[in-house]
Scaffold this active site. Structure first.
Site, mmCIF file in Angstrom:
data_model
loop_
_atom_site.group_PDB
_atom_site.id
_atom_site.type_symbol
_atom_site.label_atom_id
_atom_site.label_comp_id
_atom_site.label_asym_id
_atom_site.label_seq_id
_atom_site.Cartn_x
_atom_site.Cartn_y
_atom_site.Cartn_z
ATOM 1 N N ASP A 57 18.422 -51.119 7.618
ATOM 2 C CA ASP A 57 17.155 -50.418 7.759
ATOM 3 C C ASP A 57 16.366 -50.478 6.447
ATOM 4 O O ASP A 57 16.928 -50.345 5.353
ATOM 5 C CB ASP A 57 17.426 -48.962 8.136
ATOM 6 C CG ASP A 57 16.157 -48.159 8.339
ATOM 7 O OD1 ASP A 57 15.489 -48.372 9.356
ATOM 8 O OD2 ASP A 57 15.833 -47.333 7.455
ATOM 9 N N GLU A 83 34.122 -62.007 4.259
ATOM 10 C CA GLU A 83 35.559 -61.746 4.399
ATOM 11 C C GLU A 83 35.930 -61.460 5.851
ATOM 12 O O GLU A 83 37.035 -61.769 6.294
ATOM 13 C CB GLU A 83 35.965 -60.543 3.543
ATOM 14 C CG GLU A 83 35.890 -60.742 2.039
ATOM 15 C CD GLU A 83 36.272 -59.464 1.317
ATOM 16 O OE1 GLU A 83 37.143 -58.720 1.852
ATOM 17 O OE2 GLU A 83 35.704 -59.184 0.254
#
Length: 544
Positions: free
Chosen positions: A210, A252
């Site tokens: 956001d 990851e």
């Protein structure tokens, strides 16, 4: 994700995914208390599978006083009790994954709720304390510190500063209940990296960021001067180091980011999409574009051109929880969108708007890249007129009552025409009232109607997934009459085999029926053809 149908799926799924935005509070009410919740979403997962989307983006579902619809987060590791529990969220993520639906969550890094533990500690600790260094506290100007520290303007109108009884002011670019974090403080960066890991460990496939261009502030917090470069709090260079560290974490887990980046400067915008930063960003230029062939073509060309240098896919979106619903917007004289232009009583032709919205659906779903759908868009819902006394959006209050706010696009969905509250699931009046016309838009009626908006979206999404040529890749414009957009998508065989093919999308924004280019088959039309020609305000997909 062991054993999941997504385990061996394409790692680049996000480049051409159809992603459905869930505003949990208004999606479906599972416990009957008037507020949508995670139980309601879980019950509707089969509907979302049948619709044909690839992922679900959830607006904030965290603990929040809901001063700004959940974008005032009090605790990122706790689900708001109105929506359910953390265990339910984990179950929802897992159940969706088993149905080949990925989950994207919303993170709000610019600010937290004034009920967040950090801010409560800062208030208690007082001026000059380490706790206040996590935010932007300042002394005021004037003889007695009675003037705000600078002349900035809140995104919601008025000053973005609130004075405390101890005399200090704190910064909030949005509502007073949303104090801005100090991203120059290492604890702020560390906490958000931990939050990302927390949710990635629970199977989340992506994060929507956001207000992604607002986090960093000039430490001097200077007055705003028109044309000042750099801006004191928009698009500062420090942001890119933040997002590079986030990207390393996402990599990851094989997770992705989509940024809410409102920037008019193309060169600055595309920096967020470099290979080691965000994967995608929302395309607001297209969303706000009027229903005009020349302007839409320019918006499409500009979007594709700005993404090309970094190899990032475009995103196409017609509506979301902040903007006037497409059916209403396209039925007005001004068919674009501007927050500053919103006002009560704007004349609207809903039949015209619905016709254009159907055509816009085929346009957006045919363009290269990913596409986002806002809940209710597939039902053709118009903007609702919420009674003044029921409006909750802070944009309305801070505008002095001029701005209708954003609640009109957040009214609870209609699922079953003949059920109480149009099948939203409530046993008590929903948190926002539904218009009397809502049952006519119910999903159960539309599912049985071959001419409905829902049927159109289901078929379009099915074809988009099945027919080679759609999704990620290139496009080329075709010659067309004035007021008509026509482009081709050349595709190789999709998963499961099948020959290469060319798909053509034609959109008629003119006032007269338009001839179709040479084709071998009509795949889908938003409105019936008129003597073999494409009707005004209609679109079609053709196989060449």
């Amino acid at each position: 994700m062991e054993g999941s149908p997504l385990e061996s799926a394409d790692a680049l799924w996000w480049r051409d995914a159809a992603i459905y935005q869930v505003y949990v509070r208004s999606f479906a009410d599972g416990d009957g208390d008037g507020t949508g919740d995670l139980a309601g979403v879980r019950a509707k997962l089969p509907y979302l599978v049948e619709l044909g989307v690839d992922a679900l983006w959830f607006t904030p579902w965290y603990l929040s006083p809901l001063a700004d619809g959940g974008y005032d987060v009090a605790d990122y590791r706790t689900i708001d009790p109105a929506f359910g529990t953390l265990a339910e969220a984990e179950k929802l993520i897992a159940e969706a994954r088993e149905l080949s639906l990925r989950t994207i969550i919303d993170v709000v890094p610019n600010h937290v709720s004034d009920r967040h533990a950090w801010f409560r500690a800062a208030l208690a600790a007082g001026p000059g304390s380490p706790e206040r260094e996590l935010f932007h506290f300042r002394a005021g100007r004037g003889e007695h510190g009675e003037i705000p520290p600078n002349d900035w303007v809140s995104e919601f109108g008025g000053t973005p500063w609130t004075r405390l009884p101890d005399g200090e002011w704190y910064l909030h670019l949005f509502a007073p209940e949303q104090p801005d974090l100090n991203w120059a403080h290492p604890a702020v960066r560390g906490e958000h990296e931990d939050v990302l890991r927390f949710w990635f460990e629970r199977g989340v496939a992506g994060v929507r960021i956001d207000s992604a261009a607002l986090l960093a502030k000039d430490p001097a917090l200077p007055d705003f001067t028109a044309g000042r470069d750099p801006h004191p709090y928009v698009d500062l260079d420090e942001l890119h180091g933040i997002y590079r560290s986030w990207r390393a974490i996402a990599d990851e887990y094989g997770a992705v980011f989509v940024g809410e980046v409102w920037l008019p400067d193309t060169e600055r915008f595309v920096r967020y999409l470099r290979p080691d930063e965000l994967h995608t960003a929302f395309n607001f230029n297209f969303l706000a574009c009027p229903w005009d062939a020349g302007r839409l073509r320019a918006a499409i060309d500009e979007t594709l051109a700005e993404h090309a240098p970094v190899g990032a896919p475009a995103t196409w979106v017609l509506s979301n929880h902040d903007v006037t619903r497409t059916v209403t917007r396209y039925g007005r004289e001004d068919t674009g969108f501007d927050f500053a232009a919103k006002e009560f009583g704007t004349p609207t032709d809903l039949a015209l708007g619905a016709r254009r919205a159907r055509a816009a659906a085929l346009l957006s779903l045919a363009l290269p890249g990913a596409v986002y759908l806002y809940q209710g868009e597939e039902l053709g819902l118009p903007e609702a007129d919420v009674p003044l006394e029921r409006i909750q959006d802070p944009m309305h209050g801070r505008s002095g009552g001029k701005d209708p706010g954003r609640d009109g696009c957040r009214v609870p969905l209609p699922w079953t025409a003949r059920a109480p509250y149009a099948g939203f699931g409530s046993r008590t009046p929903p948190w926002l009232p539904q218009p009397a016309s809502w049952p006519a838009y119910a999903a159960d009626l539309q599912a049985a109607d071959p001419g409905s908006m829902l049927t159109l979206y289901r078929e379009a999404l099915r074809l988009r997934r099945a027919v080679p040529g759609f999704g990620d890749g290139a496009m080329r414009w075709l010659d067309s009459a004035p007021g008509v957009l026509a482009f081709a998508r050349d595709g190789g065989a999709r998963e499961g085999g099948g020959p290469a093919s060319t798909v053509i999308c034609v959109v008629n924004l003119s006032a007269e029926p338009a001839p179709l280019p040479a084709h071998t088959r009509t795949l889908l039309t938003s409105a019936p053809l008129e003597n073999g020609r494409l009707a005004p305000d209609a679109a079609c997909w053709l196989r060449a």
